[in-house]
Design a protein around this motif. Structure first.
Motif, PDB file in Angstrom:
ATOM      1  N   ARG A  96       0.842  -1.199   0.000  1.00  0.00           N
ATOM      2  CA  ARG A  96       0.000   0.000   0.000  1.00  0.00           C
ATOM      3  C   ARG A  96       0.874   1.245   0.000  1.00  0.00           C
ATOM      4  O   ARG A  96       0.660   2.161  -0.783  1.00  0.00           O
ATOM      5  CB  ARG A  96      -0.890   0.026   1.241  1.00  0.00           C
ATOM      6  CG  ARG A  96      -1.976  -1.031   1.266  1.00  0.00           C
ATOM      7  CD  ARG A  96      -2.673  -1.021   2.627  1.00  0.00           C
ATOM      8  NE  ARG A  96      -3.358   0.249   2.910  1.00  0.00           N
ATOM      9  CZ  ARG A  96      -3.081   1.015   3.945  1.00  0.00           C
ATOM     10  NH1 ARG A  96      -2.158   0.682   4.811  1.00  0.00           N
ATOM     11  NH2 ARG A  96      -3.744   2.142   4.128  1.00  0.00           N
ATOM     12  N   ARG A 140       4.609   1.441  14.922  1.00  0.00           N
ATOM     13  CA  ARG A 140       4.728   2.893  15.081  1.00  0.00           C
ATOM     14  C   ARG A 140       6.054   3.231  15.738  1.00  0.00           C
ATOM     15  O   ARG A 140       6.762   2.355  16.227  1.00  0.00           O
ATOM     16  CB  ARG A 140       3.576   3.398  15.949  1.00  0.00           C
ATOM     17  CG  ARG A 140       2.290   3.174  15.254  1.00  0.00           C
ATOM     18  CD  ARG A 140       1.076   3.372  16.117  1.00  0.00           C
ATOM     19  NE  ARG A 140      -0.073   3.063  15.279  1.00  0.00           N
ATOM     20  CZ  ARG A 140      -0.473   3.863  14.303  1.00  0.00           C
ATOM     21  NH1 ARG A 140       0.142   5.016  14.085  1.00  0.00           N
ATOM     22  NH2 ARG A 140      -1.479   3.527  13.535  1.00  0.00           N
ATOM     23  N   HIS A 151       7.836  -2.062  22.028  1.00  0.00           N
ATOM     24  CA  HIS A 151       7.610  -3.421  21.569  1.00  0.00           C
ATOM     25  C   HIS A 151       8.875  -4.055  20.973  1.00  0.00           C
ATOM     26  O   HIS A 151       9.144  -5.242  21.162  1.00  0.00           O
ATOM     27  CB  HIS A 151       6.503  -3.357  20.505  1.00  0.00           C
ATOM     28  CG  HIS A 151       5.857  -4.647  20.225  1.00  0.00           C
ATOM     29  ND1 HIS A 151       5.125  -5.327  21.163  1.00  0.00           N
ATOM     30  CD2 HIS A 151       5.814  -5.403  19.104  1.00  0.00           C
ATOM     31  CE1 HIS A 151       4.661  -6.429  20.646  1.00  0.00           C
ATOM     32  NE2 HIS A 151       5.066  -6.516  19.390  1.00  0.00           N
ATOM     33  N   LEU A 198       0.838  -0.069   8.991  1.00  0.00           N
ATOM     34  CA  LEU A 198      -0.277  -1.021   9.084  1.00  0.00           C
ATOM     35  C   LEU A 198      -1.615  -0.303   9.179  1.00  0.00           C
ATOM     36  O   LEU A 198      -2.597  -0.731   8.599  1.00  0.00           O
ATOM     37  CB  LEU A 198      -0.084  -1.940  10.305  1.00  0.00           C
ATOM     38  CG  LEU A 198       1.088  -2.908  10.185  1.00  0.00           C
ATOM     39  CD1 LEU A 198       1.231  -3.710  11.474  1.00  0.00           C
ATOM     40  CD2 LEU A 198       0.876  -3.837   9.016  1.00  0.00           C
ATOM     41  N   GLY A 199      -1.617   0.796   9.944  1.00  0.00           N
ATOM     42  CA  GLY A 199      -2.898   1.477  10.074  1.00  0.00           C
ATOM     43  C   GLY A 199      -2.923   2.801   9.340  1.00  0.00           C
ATOM     44  O   GLY A 199      -3.736   3.662   9.631  1.00  0.00           O
ATOM     45  N   LYS A 249      -3.476   5.877   7.047  1.00  0.00           N
ATOM     46  CA  LYS A 249      -4.544   6.382   6.190  1.00  0.00           C
ATOM     47  C   LYS A 249      -3.952   6.911   4.886  1.00  0.00           C
ATOM     48  O   LYS A 249      -2.767   7.236   4.812  1.00  0.00           O
ATOM     49  CB  LYS A 249      -5.278   7.524   6.913  1.00  0.00           C
ATOM     50  CG  LYS A 249      -5.859   7.130   8.267  1.00  0.00           C
ATOM     51  CD  LYS A 249      -7.192   6.408   8.101  1.00  0.00           C
ATOM     52  CE  LYS A 249      -7.866   6.146   9.436  1.00  0.00           C
ATOM     53  NZ  LYS A 249      -7.071   5.238  10.325  1.00  0.00           N
TER      54      LYS A 249
END
Lengths: 633, 226
Positions: free
Chosen positions: B40, B134, B143, B176-177, B179
């Protein structure tokens, strides 16, 4: 027993063929010998199932030879003829010329008039197109140097018959007065012909005019006719037209007192460049094959054992002398034209007989009072014997002469190099094997190469490759090539049967060898897998897939997915060959399984394009990651 | 070989050779994405830079789908350019496999590094990566337990061993998220950086103080001609 009608005869001939030929093939004798033996068995001198009408049948079945010459003519495009002009005119011309001279000399020596001696010399110099080509084809030897030279010589002979037939009337011992009665004597051509009673030179003129007519008609008339017939889209009408053409020419030729075979041959050459060539060939081919079979049977049946019995020395003497003279001349020609020893043997053994043209020419000659019947009778008997002996001689050549001389020649050339301890043996160095071999050499591996075509061996040798002549299905040759010490055997032959034979020998005697085998397609791959060969390579699989990948790229797809799709496709295909191979004897299971596999492959490939949930590339997928982490802020 | 991939770098739009303007720097973008058809973010990121004058965009997976890397050609491309960029998604804290293969084969001892290997000396290097996680995930307490700078250390050191000038990376975090408007903003940033690299409008001093080049772009890129 005789005369019980057409069906009875057809039954006898077909039954003889159906019984004898498979047996002969199984015994490795070839179909021609099978037909000949069948003919001898059912003939008047064997079981007597067919009688003297065998002669009539032969005349009828000679039509098979007529058709064969038509087909040969179709294959003989003027350009091909031009390219083969060297061997045809050189080897062929010398063979016919020298043999004619030698045989004429023999004729003169036994006190025949010179015209008769020349006629006999010319006639017997010709070989049997039918038997030689059929046998060479069957043994797969047409493409070898010896096979090609034989073909060239036979072509020259086919052409040489034209002037011979034209010459024959000019050789008449007595005047034109005898011609008329001679024509009546010929059983096959009993109808009065147009040329009856004409003086010799006019007959010759008529013959030449007839040939010219065929050439002109073939060039300007036949194509529109075939176009019209083809437009009806009725296949049987095309068959009928093809048959009509051949029969019409045969009739015309008979009318002008010429061999029908010649007319159809010329017609074939004229039509060789037409777009209907392949159709014509495939329409005529089954008729040709069947009639030739009958012809061979009739030849077998016509071997006059009675005459041979009554005059054994004469007949067998003629046979031995004839074949010896022809063989020696052929062999010397082979030498002169630098054929390899084994190819030369093949060439000389193939053509050492006299052929069916002798029947035609002798009957034509006696028609024209060139030779009297009491001379032609023993000659025809001898010719039949030489024809029957030809497949036997070729068999002996293959089984006894070739192994000895082939091997000796090899060891003479390279007595020690074949002892090299190469880890890889490549059997067959054609299109496939040569690439494997070149690749290995490029990577520092010197394979030992075995090749069956000695001329190719010669060429590759000149290019500095370690190539050895020989049949790799023979245990001793594999042994000599170091099969006991080698690790790998690449079976790269085009000929599948031979490849299987090599695999069998290798597995039986050299279990240490890992075999890598070339297969033309799926059926061949199945058989090799059945034999327990692990590494089977279908010739076109990788190339086709590469083409497919490039098509995808040129359509704008990404290269890497295309590359991987091809890898998957190949893996899937290889798996399916292995799985389907196991169950292919059960037709029903095979087809349902095959259908399922095609479907699953389709699904796999579609999912590659459309959906992300597909195992192979799942590592690059972010869908599940997005679901888990994407929305959590 | 029906597709002459060796003859020119870009038969399939993989690379366009820059119109060399001697006053400009030339930029080589070595792009690696094995599944661009599923991408994407990267798909949009490269749109803005692949046609830029003075920029050679080299799509490695398109050029070498079989991993058969043409080493002399790659070395020639490196010699022809002043700025070398590795652009790729950050897979398992590293490059996609083909770009690793590229490093292994192209950066030869005696050519790229070692006492004789000075071919790349003085060139400028940077990474341009996308990460699913992120920025907060790439912290000591996050993480991934390491910062991007730390995780990129092998690549950075590779460039340094080849005596290249290393700039902080361009990083698009949180793909991943992401926009669409965010993606577009990243793409604009990335184009701006590449153009600035070409035109030597990057303030190197300011850049070196950043952990990533696109953290505060206005302080790094000087506007207007040089």
């Amino acid at each position: 027993m005789y005369g019980q009608g057409f069906f009875y005869q057809a039954f006898v001939y077909l039954a003889a063929a159906v019984i004898a030929v498979p047996i002969a093939k199984r015994l490795g004798l070839g179909s021609v010998l099978g037909y000949l033996i069948a003919g001898m068995v059912i003939g008047p001198f064997g079981l007597g199932l067919i009688g003297e009408e065998g002669q009539d049948v032969m005349h009828f079945a000679e039509f098979g030879v007529v058709m064969m010459l038509f087909v040969i003519g179709l294959e003989l495009r003027p350009t091909l003829l031009w390219r083969m002009r060297g061997p045809i005119l050189g080897v062929g011309g010398l063979q016919v010329g020298i043999t004619t001279v030698a045989l004429t000399a023999v004729g003169l020596a036994v006190g025949l008039p010179w015209q008769t001696a020349v006629a006999i010399g010319m006639t017997l110099a010709l070989s049997s197109t039918a038997i030689v080509l059929q046998t060479l084809n069957e043994k797969g030897l047409m493409q070898t140097d010896g096979g090609q030279s034989s073909f060239a010589v036979l072509l020259f002979q086919d052409i040489a018959v034209i002037p011979m037939l034209a010459l024959m009337p000019l050789l008449a011992v007595s005047g034109g007065e005898s011609d008329a009665s001679a024509h009546g004597a010929d059983a096959a051509k009993h109808a009065p012909t147009w040329v009856e009673g004409l003086p010799a030179w006019e007959q010759t003129l008529v013959v030449l005019l007839a040939v010219a007519a065929i050439v002109v008609a073939g060039r300007y008339l036949m194509r529109p006719v075939f176009r019209m017939i083809a437009a009806t889209r009725l296949r049987e009408l095309f068959t009928a037209t093809a048959l009509l053409l051949v029969i019409a020419i045969a009739l015309l030729m008979t009318q002008v007192g010429l061999s029908p075979a010649l007319g159809t041959f010329v017609a074939g050459v004229v039509l060789a460049n037409s777009e209907y060539r392949h159709e014509l060939e495939s329409e005529i081919d089954p008729f040709k094959g069947l009639l030739l079979a009958v012809f061979f049977i009739a030849v077998g049946a016509s071997v006059d054992f009675q005459l041979i019995q009554s005059e054994p020395q004469l007949i067998l003497g003629i046979v031995a002398l004839l074949m010896a003279i022809k063989f020696v001349i052929l062999f010397a020609l082979g030498r002169a034209f630098r054929m390899g020893l084994d190819q030369n043997f093949l060439f000389a053994f193939s053509l050492a007989q006299s052929g069916e043209f002798a029947f035609v020419l002798f009957s034509f000659a006696s028609q024209n009072r060139v030779i009297s019947e009491d001379i032609t009778a023993p000659l025809i008997a001898a010719v039949a014997v030489t024809m029957a002996l030809t497949p036997v001689l070729m068999l002996l050549n293959e089984k006894l002469v070739q192994p000895r001389f082939g091997t000796r020649e090899r060891s003479e050339r390279e007595p020690d190099q074949i002892e090299t301890d190469s880890a890889v043996i490549i059997a067959g160095f054609g299109r496939f094997g040569s690439i494997v071999g070149r690749f290995l050499r490029a990577n520092g591996i010197q394979p030992t190469v075995l090749e069956y075509d000695s001329d190719r061996v010669e060429l590759l040798r000149k290019l500095g490759l370690q190539v050895y002549y020989g049949d790799a299905s023979r245990k001793d040759l594999l042994e000599a090539a170091g099969a006991e010490k080698a690790h790998l055997l690449v079976v790269a032959l085009e000929d599948h049967e031979r490849a299987l034979a090599i695999v069998e020998t290798a597995q039986k005697h050299f279990p240490n060898l890992t075999i890598l085998a070339r297969a033309a397609g799926r059926p061949e791959a199945y058989e090799l897998l059945d034999c327990g060969v692990e590494h089977v390579y279908r010739e076109t699989l990788d190339t086709s897939l590469r083409t497919g990948v490039d098509v995808l790229r040129l359509l704008g797809r990404r290269a890497y997915p295309g590359h991987r799709a091809a890898l998957m496709f190949r893996r899937h295909d290889e798996e399916s060959v292995r799985d389907l191979g196991k169950m292919r004897h059960d037709r029903k299971a095979y087809f349902s399984e095959a259908r399922e596999r095609i479907q699953s492959l389709e699904e796999l490939l579609l999912s590659e394009v459309e959906g992300p949930d597909e195992e192979r590339d799942a590592g690059w997928d972010t869908e599940s990651l997005r679901e888990e982490f994407g929305d959590s802020r | 070989m029906p597709l002459p991939r060796r003859s020119a770098p870009c038969h399939f739009g993989a690379a366009t050779h820059p119109n060399r303007d001697p006053s400009l720097k030339s930029v080589l973008i070595l792009f690696a994405h094995p599944a661009l058809q599923k991408s994407r973010v990267n798909r949009v990121l490269i749109e803005g830079v692949r046609e830029l004058p003075g920029v050679t965009f080299h799509d490695l997976y398109e050029a070498y789908p079989d991993f058969d890397i043409d080493v002399p050609r790659e070395q020639g491309l490196l010699l022809d350019h002043d700025v070398i960029v590795f652009q790729h998604p950050f897979f398992w804290y590293s490059t996609p496999a083909l770009l690793k293969e590229w490093q292994d084969l192209v950066l030869q001892h005696g050519w790229a590094y070692g006492s004789e290997g000075k071919a790349l000396r003085g060139k400028t290097f940077l990474s341009a990566i996308t990460t699913g996680g992120r920025e907060v995930a790439y912290q000591r307490e996050g993480h991934n337990r390491f910062t991007i700078t730390e995780l990129l250390a092998p690549i950075e050191q590779t460039a340094r061993l080849c005596e290249m000038e290393v700039l902080p990376p361009f990083v698009a975090h949180g793909t991943l998220g992401m926009k669409d408007d965010e993606i577009a903003r990243h793409a604009a940033d990335w184009s701006r950086i590449v153009e600035a690299l070409r035109d030597e409008r990057i303030d190197l001093e300011a850049a070196r103080s950043q952990t990533r080049l696109n953290a505060s772009l206005d302080s790094v890129v000087r506007e207007g001609g040089r």
